[in-house]
Design a protein around this motif. Structure first.
Motif, mmCIF file in Angstrom:
data_model
loop_
_atom_site.group_PDB
_atom_site.id
_atom_site.type_symbol
_atom_site.label_atom_id
_atom_site.label_comp_id
_atom_site.label_asym_id
_atom_site.label_seq_id
_atom_site.Cartn_x
_atom_site.Cartn_y
_atom_site.Cartn_z
ATOM 1 N N VAL A 92 46.327 43.283 45.966
ATOM 2 C CA VAL A 92 47.222 43.631 44.874
ATOM 3 C C VAL A 92 47.235 42.409 43.963
ATOM 4 O O VAL A 92 47.575 41.308 44.406
ATOM 5 N N VAL A 93 46.815 42.583 42.724
ATOM 6 C CA VAL A 93 46.762 41.483 41.767
ATOM 7 C C VAL A 93 47.646 41.853 40.596
ATOM 8 O O VAL A 93 47.457 42.901 39.974
ATOM 9 N N THR A 94 48.634 41.001 40.322
ATOM 10 C CA THR A 94 49.540 41.261 39.206
ATOM 11 C C THR A 94 49.574 40.058 38.279
ATOM 12 O O THR A 94 49.271 38.939 38.674
ATOM 13 N N GLY A 95 49.944 40.328 37.066
ATOM 14 C CA GLY A 95 50.072 39.252 36.090
ATOM 15 C C GLY A 95 50.178 39.819 34.697
ATOM 16 O O GLY A 95 50.068 41.035 34.498
ATOM 17 N N ARG A 96 50.397 38.942 33.763
ATOM 18 C CA ARG A 96 50.472 39.348 32.358
ATOM 19 C C ARG A 96 49.082 39.270 31.747
ATOM 20 O O ARG A 96 48.404 38.249 31.866
ATOM 21 N N PRO A 97 48.665 40.325 31.062
ATOM 22 C CA PRO A 97 47.376 40.228 30.363
ATOM 23 C C PRO A 97 47.500 39.298 29.165
ATOM 24 O O PRO A 97 48.503 39.305 28.466
ATOM 25 N N THR A 98 46.508 38.469 29.000
ATOM 26 C CA THR A 98 46.451 37.588 27.839
ATOM 27 C C THR A 98 45.075 37.719 27.222
ATOM 28 O O THR A 98 44.112 38.071 27.904
ATOM 29 N N LYS A 99 44.972 37.432 25.940
ATOM 30 C CA LYS A 99 43.684 37.614 25.268
ATOM 31 C C LYS A 99 42.618 36.657 25.787
ATOM 32 O O LYS A 99 41.437 36.955 25.732
#
Length: 107
Positions: A92-99
């Motif tokens: 399970v990989v979570t995080g905020r997408p960034t450009k």
């Protein structure tokens, strides 16, 4: 303190908890992970260690705040995510997408 001595001391609690870690990962602490061959050897050793540790049971690894992973850690995460089909490893990989995030491009 040398980088390898620091790495070994940081891993010491895990080496004690998982005796196989020292023999599997230990020799690779001296290698440079910017070399693709060494990096691949290390990633395979981590996968083998996780497979041996799980002892045939399903193992779930959770990575939170993946946007903060460095390139080598992101690569390892992607490698393990791809390898999960054959090993019973779930991620399970979570995080905020960034450009600029290479993590999401790797997965």
């Amino acid at each position: 303190m040398s980088a390898s001595a620091h790495s070994t001391s940081t891993l010491q609690p895990y080496i004690e908890a998982f005796p196989g870690l020292a023999s599997t990962i230990g020799p690779l602490l001296e290698t440079r992970l910017d070399d693709p061959t060494n990096r691949a050897r290390c990633w395979i050793a981590v996968l083998e260690f996780l497979a041996a540790t799980s002892d045939g049971r399903t193992l779930c690894i959770v990575v939170d705040d993946a946007q903060w992973l460095d390139p080598v850690s992101a690569g390892l995460t992607a490698f393990l995510a791809r390898a999960n089909l054959a090993t019973g490893l779930h991620m399970v990989v979570t995080g905020r997408p960034t450009k600029d995030s290479f993590v999401w491009n790797s997965l």
